[in-house]
Design an enzyme around this catalytic site. Structure first.
Site, short mmCIF file in Angstrom:
data_model
loop_
_atom_site.label_atom_id
_atom_site.label_comp_id
_atom_site.label_asym_id
_atom_site.label_seq_id
_atom_site.Cartn_x
_atom_site.Cartn_y
_atom_site.Cartn_z
N ASN A 57 -28.23 20.34 -33.54
CA ASN A 57 -26.94 19.69 -33.79
C ASN A 57 -27.16 18.62 -34.86
O ASN A 57 -27.72 17.57 -34.56
CB ASN A 57 -26.44 19.08 -32.47
N GLU A 81 -26.88 17.78 -20.80
CA GLU A 81 -27.30 16.64 -21.62
C GLU A 81 -26.95 15.34 -20.91
O GLU A 81 -25.79 14.89 -20.98
CB GLU A 81 -26.58 16.68 -22.97
N GLY A 122 -29.95 10.64 -28.10
CA GLY A 122 -30.18 9.73 -29.21
C GLY A 122 -30.85 8.42 -28.83
O GLY A 122 -30.87 7.48 -29.62
N SER A 168 -32.95 13.73 -26.56
CA SER A 168 -34.21 13.21 -27.11
C SER A 168 -35.37 14.22 -27.01
O SER A 168 -36.50 13.85 -26.71
CB SER A 168 -34.59 11.88 -26.44
C1 PEP Z 1 -27.40 15.97 -29.04
O1 PEP Z 1 -26.81 15.51 -29.99
O2 PEP Z 1 -26.86 16.88 -28.39
C2 PEP Z 1 -28.71 15.46 -28.70
C3 PEP Z 1 -29.31 15.93 -27.64
O3 PEP Z 1 -29.25 14.49 -29.51
P1 PEP Z 1 -30.76 13.90 -29.49
O4 PEP Z 1 -31.67 15.10 -29.47
O5 PEP Z 1 -30.87 13.12 -30.74
O6 PEP Z 1 -30.89 13.09 -28.26
#
Ligand code: PEP
Length: 256
Positions: A10, A165, A171, A211
């Site tokens: 993403n 998630e 993030g 992350s």
């Molecule tokens: C996301 O945007 O779905 C995500 C998991 O971001 P990150 O990997 O940066 O935590």
């Protein structure tokens, strides 16, 4: 039941069209060489066509990061499912940033999932609890609410993928532990089993997101119920995204 691992990147609201093309060109041959894992990259709307051209003769799939549920009309600034159909294979829906910043409700997300399926786009349907919900022991209640609002049998036959998630892990550099992610994802699979039976529950792919990096993917992918990852930050670096995909293949016993 063998579920093909899926690694989706993403790119969020990052990269110009030129930068997106450059990144896609760098990743494409390296991802293409990895067998046994499906990969999807999700650039911004304005870069979709240009990135589609880069990926056109490859097995790497293209995804959008959002869409509206209506097909056409007075919806200034929105993109419809039929505009994406034929360009994208996947569309991320219900991302926590859409829920939190743009006020998307479970009802809106369900309308979007329905419209995506109708247009042969596979939703990457994101669900997850906030830190406060986690700390007050409400994770299962929240996930049940989010999932059951969009749990039509038809969606699973349309290729819906679920991404668990935890909002506090996105993030932040603070991922869930693989064991906790596995426990929650197995709870999600159990909910689907309860609603639709074992065949659908065994077939649906459920990703972990939050992350994910080349250093921690191994722990997640080694879990029996985790079928891949939705990757934000690390998907903007070609080396990291390729390494995550390679690790996913290796951990599922595929030699590359
Ligand atoms: C996301 O945007 O779905 C995500 C998991 O971001 P990150 O990997 O940066 O935590």
């Amino acid at each position: 039941m063998t579920r093909i691992p899926l690694i989706a990147g993403n790119w969020k609201m990052n990269l110009t069209v030129e930068e997106s093309v450059r990144l896609a060109k760098t990743m494409m041959p390296r991802l293409e060489a990895i067998k046994g894992v499906e990969t999807v990259i999700c650039p911004s709307f304005v870069s979709l066509k240009a990135v589609q051209d880069v990926l056109k003769d490859s097995s790497i799939k293209l995804g959008a990061q959002n869409m509206f549920y209506e097909e056409a009309g007075a919806f200034t600034g929105e993109i419809s499912p039929n505009m994406l159909a034929g360009i994208c294979d996947y569309v991320i829906l219900g991302h926590s940033e859409r829920r939190r910043i743009f006020g998307e409700t479970v009802e809106i997300i369900d309308l979007k999932i329905k419209a995506a399926i109708k247009n042969l786009l596979k939703p990457i349907f994101c669900i997850g609890e906030t830190l406060e919900e986690n700390e007050t022991g409400r994770t299962e209640e929240v996930l049940t609410h989010q999932l059951m609002a969009s749990c039509d049998r038809v969606y699973f036959f349309g290729g819906l993928v679920i991404a668990y998630e935890p909002v506090w892990a996105i993030g932040t550099g603070k991922s869930a532990t693989p064991e906790k992610a596995e426990k929650t994802i197995s709870f999600i699979r159990h909910l689907i089993h309860h609603r639709h039976g074992g065949e659908i529950a065994d077939a649906v792919r459920i990703l972990y997101g939050g992350s994910v990096t080349p250093d921690n993917i191994t722990g997640f992918i080694a879990q029996p119920n985790i079928d891949g990852a939705l990757v934000g930050g690390a998907s903007l670096k070609a080396d990291d995204f390729v390494d995550i995909t390679l690790e996913a293949a290796a951990d599922k016993g595929i030699s590359n």
